[in-house]
Write an enzyme that holds these catalytic residues in place. Structure first.
Site, PDB file in Angstrom:
ATOM      1  N   ILE A  11       0.859  -1.193   0.000  1.00 35.31           N
ATOM      2  CA  ILE A  11       0.000   0.000   0.000  1.00 35.31           C
ATOM      3  C   ILE A  11       0.891   1.238   0.000  1.00 35.31           C
ATOM      4  O   ILE A  11       1.709   1.417   0.910  1.00 35.31           O
ATOM      5  CB  ILE A  11      -0.911   0.029   1.256  1.00 35.31           C
ATOM      6  CG1 ILE A  11      -1.725  -1.255   1.372  1.00 35.31           C
ATOM      7  CG2 ILE A  11      -1.824   1.259   1.232  1.00 35.31           C
ATOM      8  CD1 ILE A  11      -2.493  -1.387   2.687  1.00 35.31           C
ATOM      9  N   ASP A  64       9.783   7.862  -1.259  1.00 34.61           N
ATOM     10  CA  ASP A  64       9.087   8.937  -1.943  1.00 34.61           C
ATOM     11  C   ASP A  64       8.796   8.419  -3.353  1.00 34.61           C
ATOM     12  O   ASP A  64       9.736   8.179  -4.126  1.00 34.61           O
ATOM     13  CB  ASP A  64       9.992  10.182  -1.987  1.00 34.61           C
ATOM     14  CG  ASP A  64       9.309  11.387  -2.609  1.00 34.61           C
ATOM     15  OD1 ASP A  64       8.411  11.197  -3.457  1.00 34.61           O
ATOM     16  OD2 ASP A  64       9.674  12.521  -2.250  1.00 34.61           O
ATOM     17  N   ASN A  91      -2.152   4.283  -3.831  1.00 32.76           N
ATOM     18  CA  ASN A  91      -2.980   5.274  -3.149  1.00 32.76           C
ATOM     19  C   ASN A  91      -2.254   6.604  -2.921  1.00 32.76           C
ATOM     20  O   ASN A  91      -2.901   7.651  -2.848  1.00 32.76           O
ATOM     21  CB  ASN A  91      -3.427   4.673  -1.804  1.00 32.76           C
ATOM     22  CG  ASN A  91      -3.912   5.714  -0.819  1.00 32.76           C
ATOM     23  OD1 ASN A  91      -5.026   6.215  -0.920  1.00 32.76           O
ATOM     24  ND2 ASN A  91      -3.055   6.080   0.135  1.00 32.76           N
ATOM     25  N   ARG A 125       5.138  -0.071 -12.674  1.00 33.96           N
ATOM     26  CA  ARG A 125       6.170  -0.659 -13.547  1.00 33.96           C
ATOM     27  C   ARG A 125       7.102  -1.562 -12.736  1.00 33.96           C
ATOM     28  O   ARG A 125       7.613  -2.571 -13.250  1.00 33.96           O
ATOM     29  CB  ARG A 125       6.964   0.461 -14.225  1.00 33.96           C
ATOM     30  CG  ARG A 125       8.048   0.011 -15.173  1.00 33.96           C
ATOM     31  CD  ARG A 125       7.477  -0.680 -16.397  1.00 33.96           C
ATOM     32  NE  ARG A 125       8.529  -1.119 -17.309  1.00 33.96           N
ATOM     33  CZ  ARG A 125       9.241  -2.233 -17.182  1.00 33.96           C
ATOM     34  NH1 ARG A 125       9.023  -3.039 -16.148  1.00 33.96           N
ATOM     35  NH2 ARG A 125      10.171  -2.556 -18.040  1.00 33.96           N
ATOM     36  N   TYR A 157      -4.839  19.135 -10.666  1.00 34.18           N
ATOM     37  CA  TYR A 157      -5.167  17.940  -9.865  1.00 34.18           C
ATOM     38  C   TYR A 157      -6.131  17.050 -10.648  1.00 34.18           C
ATOM     39  O   TYR A 157      -5.930  15.832 -10.735  1.00 34.18           O
ATOM     40  CB  TYR A 157      -5.774  18.340  -8.513  1.00 34.18           C
ATOM     41  CG  TYR A 157      -6.210  17.132  -7.692  1.00 34.18           C
ATOM     42  CD1 TYR A 157      -5.264  16.246  -7.173  1.00 34.18           C
ATOM     43  CD2 TYR A 157      -7.564  16.857  -7.477  1.00 34.18           C
ATOM     44  CE1 TYR A 157      -5.655  15.125  -6.447  1.00 34.18           C
ATOM     45  CE2 TYR A 157      -7.964  15.742  -6.753  1.00 34.18           C
ATOM     46  CZ  TYR A 157      -7.005  14.884  -6.240  1.00 34.18           C
ATOM     47  OH  TYR A 157      -7.385  13.760  -5.534  1.00 34.18           O
ATOM     48  N   LYS A 161      -5.765  13.092 -12.071  1.00 34.16           N
ATOM     49  CA  LYS A 161      -6.694  11.996 -11.783  1.00 34.16           C
ATOM     50  C   LYS A 161      -7.368  11.480 -13.068  1.00 34.16           C
ATOM     51  O   LYS A 161      -7.720  10.308 -13.142  1.00 34.16           O
ATOM     52  CB  LYS A 161      -7.715  12.422 -10.725  1.00 34.16           C
ATOM     53  CG  LYS A 161      -7.097  12.604  -9.332  1.00 34.16           C
ATOM     54  CD  LYS A 161      -6.491  11.304  -8.804  1.00 34.16           C
ATOM     55  CE  LYS A 161      -5.905  11.439  -7.411  1.00 34.16           C
ATOM     56  NZ  LYS A 161      -5.420  10.167  -6.844  1.00 34.16           N
ATOM     57  N   VAL A 190     -13.706  12.827   1.017  1.00 35.90           N
ATOM     58  CA  VAL A 190     -13.297  11.949   2.125  1.00 35.90           C
ATOM     59  C   VAL A 190     -12.511  12.810   3.109  1.00 35.90           C
ATOM     60  O   VAL A 190     -11.536  13.468   2.703  1.00 35.90           O
ATOM     61  CB  VAL A 190     -12.361  10.811   1.637  1.00 35.90           C
ATOM     62  CG1 VAL A 190     -12.145   9.778   2.751  1.00 35.90           C
ATOM     63  CG2 VAL A 190     -12.890  10.139   0.377  1.00 35.90           C
TER      64      VAL A 190
HETATM   65  P1  NDP Z   1      -3.835  11.940   3.019  1.00 36.67           P
HETATM   66  O1  NDP Z   1      -3.131  13.239   2.867  1.00 36.67           O
HETATM   67  O2  NDP Z   1      -4.436  11.624   4.344  1.00 36.67           O
HETATM   68  O3  NDP Z   1      -2.872  10.737   2.595  1.00 36.67           O
HETATM   69  C1  NDP Z   1      -2.016  10.843   1.497  1.00 36.67           C
HETATM   70  C2  NDP Z   1      -0.967   9.756   1.597  1.00 36.67           C
HETATM   71  O4  NDP Z   1      -0.108   9.836   0.451  1.00 36.67           O
HETATM   72  C3  NDP Z   1      -0.095   9.910   2.823  1.00 36.67           C
HETATM   73  O5  NDP Z   1       0.113   8.646   3.401  1.00 36.67           O
HETATM   74  C4  NDP Z   1       1.223  10.453   2.267  1.00 36.67           C
HETATM   75  O6  NDP Z   1       2.300   9.965   3.045  1.00 36.67           O
HETATM   76  C5  NDP Z   1       1.236   9.793   0.888  1.00 36.67           C
HETATM   77  N1  NDP Z   1       2.110  10.488  -0.035  1.00 36.67           N
HETATM   78  C6  NDP Z   1       1.993  11.754  -0.503  1.00 36.67           C
HETATM   79  N2  NDP Z   1       3.033  12.063  -1.295  1.00 36.67           N
HETATM   80  C7  NDP Z   1       3.828  10.962  -1.314  1.00 36.67           C
HETATM   81  C8  NDP Z   1       5.069  10.670  -1.929  1.00 36.67           C
HETATM   82  N3  NDP Z   1       5.697  11.561  -2.709  1.00 36.67           N
HETATM   83  N4  NDP Z   1       5.637   9.450  -1.743  1.00 36.67           N
HETATM   84  C9  NDP Z   1       4.998   8.534  -0.963  1.00 36.67           C
HETATM   85  N5  NDP Z   1       3.829   8.748  -0.346  1.00 36.67           N
HETATM   86  C10 NDP Z   1       3.254   9.965  -0.521  1.00 36.67           C
HETATM   87  O7  NDP Z   1      -4.955  11.949   1.876  1.00 36.67           O
HETATM   88  P2  NDP Z   1      -5.978  10.800   1.373  1.00 36.67           P
HETATM   89  O8  NDP Z   1      -5.884   9.595   2.202  1.00 36.67           O
HETATM   90  O9  NDP Z   1      -7.281  11.456   1.213  1.00 36.67           O
HETATM   91  O10 NDP Z   1      -5.375  10.546  -0.079  1.00 36.67           O
HETATM   92  C11 NDP Z   1      -5.112   9.252  -0.576  1.00 36.67           C
HETATM   93  C12 NDP Z   1      -5.479   9.205  -2.052  1.00 36.67           C
HETATM   94  O11 NDP Z   1      -6.873   9.396  -2.186  1.00 36.67           O
HETATM   95  C13 NDP Z   1      -4.812  10.274  -2.916  1.00 36.67           C
HETATM   96  O12 NDP Z   1      -4.397   9.683  -4.115  1.00 36.67           O
HETATM   97  C14 NDP Z   1      -5.946  11.269  -3.156  1.00 36.67           C
HETATM   98  O13 NDP Z   1      -5.766  11.960  -4.360  1.00 36.67           O
HETATM   99  C15 NDP Z   1      -7.119  10.326  -3.212  1.00 36.67           C
HETATM  100  N6  NDP Z   1      -8.435  10.916  -3.006  1.00 36.67           N
HETATM  101  C16 NDP Z   1      -8.721  11.587  -1.864  1.00 36.67           C
HETATM  102  C17 NDP Z   1      -9.980  12.127  -1.675  1.00 36.67           C
HETATM  103  C18 NDP Z   1     -10.353  12.944  -0.478  1.00 36.67           C
HETATM  104  O14 NDP Z   1     -11.358  13.665  -0.524  1.00 36.67           O
HETATM  105  N7  NDP Z   1      -9.601  12.852   0.640  1.00 36.67           N
HETATM  106  C19 NDP Z   1     -11.045  11.924  -2.674  1.00 36.67           C
HETATM  107  C20 NDP Z   1     -10.621  11.223  -3.850  1.00 36.67           C
HETATM  108  C21 NDP Z   1      -9.379  10.716  -3.975  1.00 36.67           C
HETATM  109  P3  NDP Z   1       3.626  10.767   3.434  1.00 36.67           P
HETATM  110  O15 NDP Z   1       3.263  12.223   3.553  1.00 36.67           O
HETATM  111  O16 NDP Z   1       4.043  10.138   4.718  1.00 36.67           O
HETATM  112  O17 NDP Z   1       4.564  10.476   2.315  1.00 36.67           O
HETATM  113  C1  8X3 Z   2     -10.347  14.537  -3.947  1.00 40.55           C
HETATM  114  C2  8X3 Z   2     -11.773  14.929  -4.052  1.00 40.55           C
HETATM  115  O1  8X3 Z   2     -13.329  16.732  -4.976  1.00 40.55           O
HETATM  116  O2  8X3 Z   2     -11.363  17.472  -3.769  1.00 40.55           O
HETATM  117  O3  8X3 Z   2      -9.907  13.874  -5.076  1.00 40.55           O
HETATM  118  O4  8X3 Z   2     -11.159  16.569  -5.968  1.00 40.55           O
HETATM  119  S1  8X3 Z   2     -11.895  16.502  -4.714  1.00 40.55           S
END
Ligand code: NDP
Ligand code: 8X3
Length: 257
Positions: A11, A64, A91, A125, A157, A161, A190
């Site tokens: 994950i 990263d 994710n 990949r 953004y 996506k 979310v």
């Molecule tokens: P969070 O900010 O809570 O979590 C994001 C996660 O991504 C963290 O664990 C962060 O870990 C990790 N991350 C960010 N940049 C990097 C990097 N360069 N390398 C490795 N890990 C990275 O947000 P969400 O849980 O909401 O986001 C998870 C996914 O869900 C994203 O792809 C987001 O676009 C998507 N999403 C979110 C929505 C929302 O409304 N919240 C709705 C739709 C989609 P760390 O900083 O420790 O690296």
């Molecule tokens: C995160 C949800 O609506 O902020 O992807 O783009 S929104």
């Protein structure tokens, strides 16, 4: 009987939000876990909790996803017991800012494109060739409603996506002659650290995104991811678009005053 016993799941972005919730949900079904993100201490704390609660094995990988060499090194250096990744949850991702394109900070574009698109591609990949060799595996990308529509200030953004949506569909075509499944889960609002990151740490602004409505939780999305990866092997859920009940589109949200 746990549905993912003896499986290994990787994950990305497991240190918070949806990724962290997926870690708990898959652990509950007995999967061993590789947790990847940049914040090492958080990953180790989550790993300790999961090992104690679910008696699974957890490997922490501080990485990263924007750094191509580090992603490949991480996957290539996995010991034999960890190499056979069954489930990849792509994710890790983020939004930075809400500015119009003519006014935006270009660094924010680079961060979003490098993380959401290139990082997801690097990880895919690195992991998928092993899945092909074993003819077994499931990739679940976390897309977004932003991959289906474009809203004011969402520009780049949303572009990332939309790219995730295209990559998911393309990969499914590439793997159609294998037993590997490719899915995407595309949520609306979310409540995680997502908006705090988008607004550069401004918690007040972040809270307002969910004002007067009940957003989804990471757990809600993790439930759906778990459902998708626990279907029989001939069942491939292509896409799940998930809204909170009071959201009908990116900009159509009913809020109580
Ligand atoms: P969070 O900010 O809570 O979590 C994001 C996660 O991504 C963290 O664990 C962060 O870990 C990790 N991350 C960010 N940049 C990097 C990097 N360069 N390398 C490795 N890990 C990275 O947000 P969400 O849980 O909401 O986001 C998870 C996914 O869900 C994203 O792809 C987001 O676009 C998507 N999403 C979110 C929505 C929302 O409304 N919240 C709705 C739709 C989609 P760390 O900083 O420790 O690296
Ligand atoms: C995160 C949800 O609506 O902020 O992807 O783009 S929104």
């Amino acid at each position: 009987m746990k549905k993912l016993s003896d499986k290994t799941s990787l994950i990305t972005g497991a240190s918070s939000g949806i990724g962290q919730s997926c870690a708990y949900a898959l652990a509950e079904e007995g999967s061993n876990l590789i947790l990847a993100a940049r914040r090492s201490e958080r990953l180790h704390q989550i790993a300790r909790e999961l090992e104690n609660k679910y008696h699974i094995s957890v490997l922490v990988k501080t990485v990263d996803v924007r750094k191509k060499e580090d992603v490949f090194k991480m996957v290539d250096s996995l010991t034999e017991e960890w190499q056979a990744i069954d489930i990849l949850i792509n994710n890790a991702g983020l939004a930075r800012g809400i500015e119009k394109i003519p006014e935006a900070d270009i660094d924010n574009w680079e961060t979003m494109i490098d993380t959401n698109v290139k990082g997801l591609l690097y990880m895919t990949r690195a992991v998928v060739p092993g899945m092909i060799r074993r003819n077994r595996g499931h990739i679940v990308n976390i897309g977004s409603i932003a991959g289906h529509e474009v809203y004011p200030g969402g520009n780049v953004y949303c572009a990332t996506k939309h790219a995730v949506d295209a990559i998911t569909k393309g990969l499914r075509i590439d793997l159609v002659n294998t037993a590997i499944r490719v899915s995407t889960v595309d949520p609306g609002l979310v409540e995680t650290e997502f908006s705090i990151v988008r607004f550069d740490g401004d918690k007040e602004k972040a809270k307002n995104v969910y004002k007067g409505m009940r957003p989804l939780t990471g757990q809600d999305i993790a439930d759906i991811v778990t459902f998708i990866v626990t279907r029989p092997s001939h069942v491939q859920i292509a896409e799940a678009i998930v809204f909170p009940t009071n959201q009908a589109a990116a900009t159509i949200v009913h809020r109580e005053e």
